[in-house]
Enzyme design. Structure first.
Site, mmCIF file in Angstrom:
data_model
loop_
_atom_site.group_PDB
_atom_site.id
_atom_site.type_symbol
_atom_site.label_atom_id
_atom_site.label_comp_id
_atom_site.label_asym_id
_atom_site.label_seq_id
_atom_site.Cartn_x
_atom_site.Cartn_y
_atom_site.Cartn_z
ATOM 1 N N ASP A 1 36.232 41.119 38.598
ATOM 2 C CA ASP A 1 37.593 40.630 38.397
ATOM 3 C C ASP A 1 37.833 39.339 39.189
ATOM 4 O O ASP A 1 37.133 39.042 40.156
ATOM 5 C CB ASP A 1 38.609 41.678 38.877
ATOM 6 C CG ASP A 1 38.618 42.921 38.017
ATOM 7 O OD1 ASP A 1 37.838 42.987 37.055
ATOM 8 O OD2 ASP A 1 39.406 43.835 38.326
ATOM 9 N N HIS B 1 34.485 42.203 42.447
ATOM 10 C CA HIS B 1 35.242 40.947 42.346
ATOM 11 C C HIS B 1 34.317 39.769 42.588
ATOM 12 O O HIS B 1 33.695 39.686 43.650
ATOM 13 C CB HIS B 1 36.387 40.939 43.362
ATOM 14 C CG HIS B 1 37.420 41.985 43.087
ATOM 15 N ND1 HIS B 1 37.195 43.311 43.337
ATOM 16 C CD2 HIS B 1 38.653 41.906 42.529
ATOM 17 C CE1 HIS B 1 38.265 44.008 42.962
ATOM 18 N NE2 HIS B 1 39.161 43.178 42.462
#
Ligand SMILES: [Zn+2]
Length: 255
Positions: free
Chosen positions: A48, A211
């Site tokens: 992400d 991430h």
């Protein structure tokens, strides 16, 4: 009996249910989400908050080394800043998904504001790669009753996760590596005896949420995420895991 005494526990229960529906990764209260893969052999690694010029290119090279395909949930405003990196990600066989334009907490936004956040990122990705993405992940995993319907209007399925190790905490790589151990344990348990969903019909695999970017600024430091994956990818491969995009992850496994 004081009516307030009756009302307070009821209200607290309601608050608890809303909090669960809004935040729990596997809650389906505010709309259907995908949290698992269709086979214990398939691991869907997701990233992400990118694209991130500081890390994503290194990550793409690392994934290539293990023939790993992953899914990147992108922030629209970063897509506009780094269009080449997004094209490169898609060219290497990865999937890209919508993670909103500015990464707000959608829980507090109106239906119109939610639609705008989704639409801007949708257009940014579509313009850069020439095709609309199919997958959406809400920032912070937070939903309200109109988030998933708004995503569905644009043709999205919503993807959550089974494991989110917390790579944004900035703790040492060793800490992150140990937080990713459950993937190994699950795979070892499921695959040790040749078990998979085509045999017993019940097995599922993990969706891992990492991430490559930082939602507050471009070029965030995600070097520990890279180190942790350098540690685990060869071990997971040796266990028999396949690294697939979220779309491949939910397709029915071959018999
Ligand atoms: Zn995010």
């Amino acid at each position: 009996m004081d009516l307030l005494l009756l009302a307070v526990p009821g209200a607290l229960t309601t608050v608890g249910i809303i909090a669960y529906g809004a935040a729990h990764p596997r809650a389906q209260l505010f709309g259907q989400t995908i949290c698992r893969t269709s086979s214990p052999r398939k691991l869907a690694i997701t990233f992400d908050d990118g694209p991130n010029p500081a890390i994503t290119p290194k990550l793409l090279d690392l994934l290539d080394r293990y023939n790993a395909k992953a899914t990147f949930f992108l922030i629209g405003r970063y897509v506009r800043e780094c269009p080449e990196l997004v094209r490169e990600t898609v060219a290497r066989g990865h999937a890209v998904g919508n993670h909103t334009e500015t990464h707000p907490n959608l829980f507090w936004l109106t239906p119109t504001q939610v639609r705008i956040e989704l639409r801007l990122c949708h257009d940014a990705i579509s313009n850069v790669v020439g095709a609309a993405p199919n997958w959406f992940r809400p920032p912070f995993g937070l939903r309200n009753p109109w988030v998933i319907p708004a995503a569905r209007e644009l043709g999205y399925r919503t993807a959550m996760w089974t494991l989110i190790p917390g790579d944004w905490h900035g703790k040492p790589a060793e800490w992150l590596i140990s937080r990713m151990q459950p993937i190994t344990q699950h795979a070892a348990r499921s695959l040790a005896n040749g078990h998979n969903s085509s045999v017993d019909g019940s097995g599922t695999g993990d969706v891992l949420c990492l991430h490559d970017g930082a939602h507050r600024q471009l070029n965030g430091d995600r070097s520990r995420t890279l180190v942790a994956l350098e540690h685990w990818l060869p071990r997971w491969r040796d266990l028999g895991l396949e690294f697939v995009t979220i779309g491949e992850a939910v397709s029915t496994p071959a018999p």
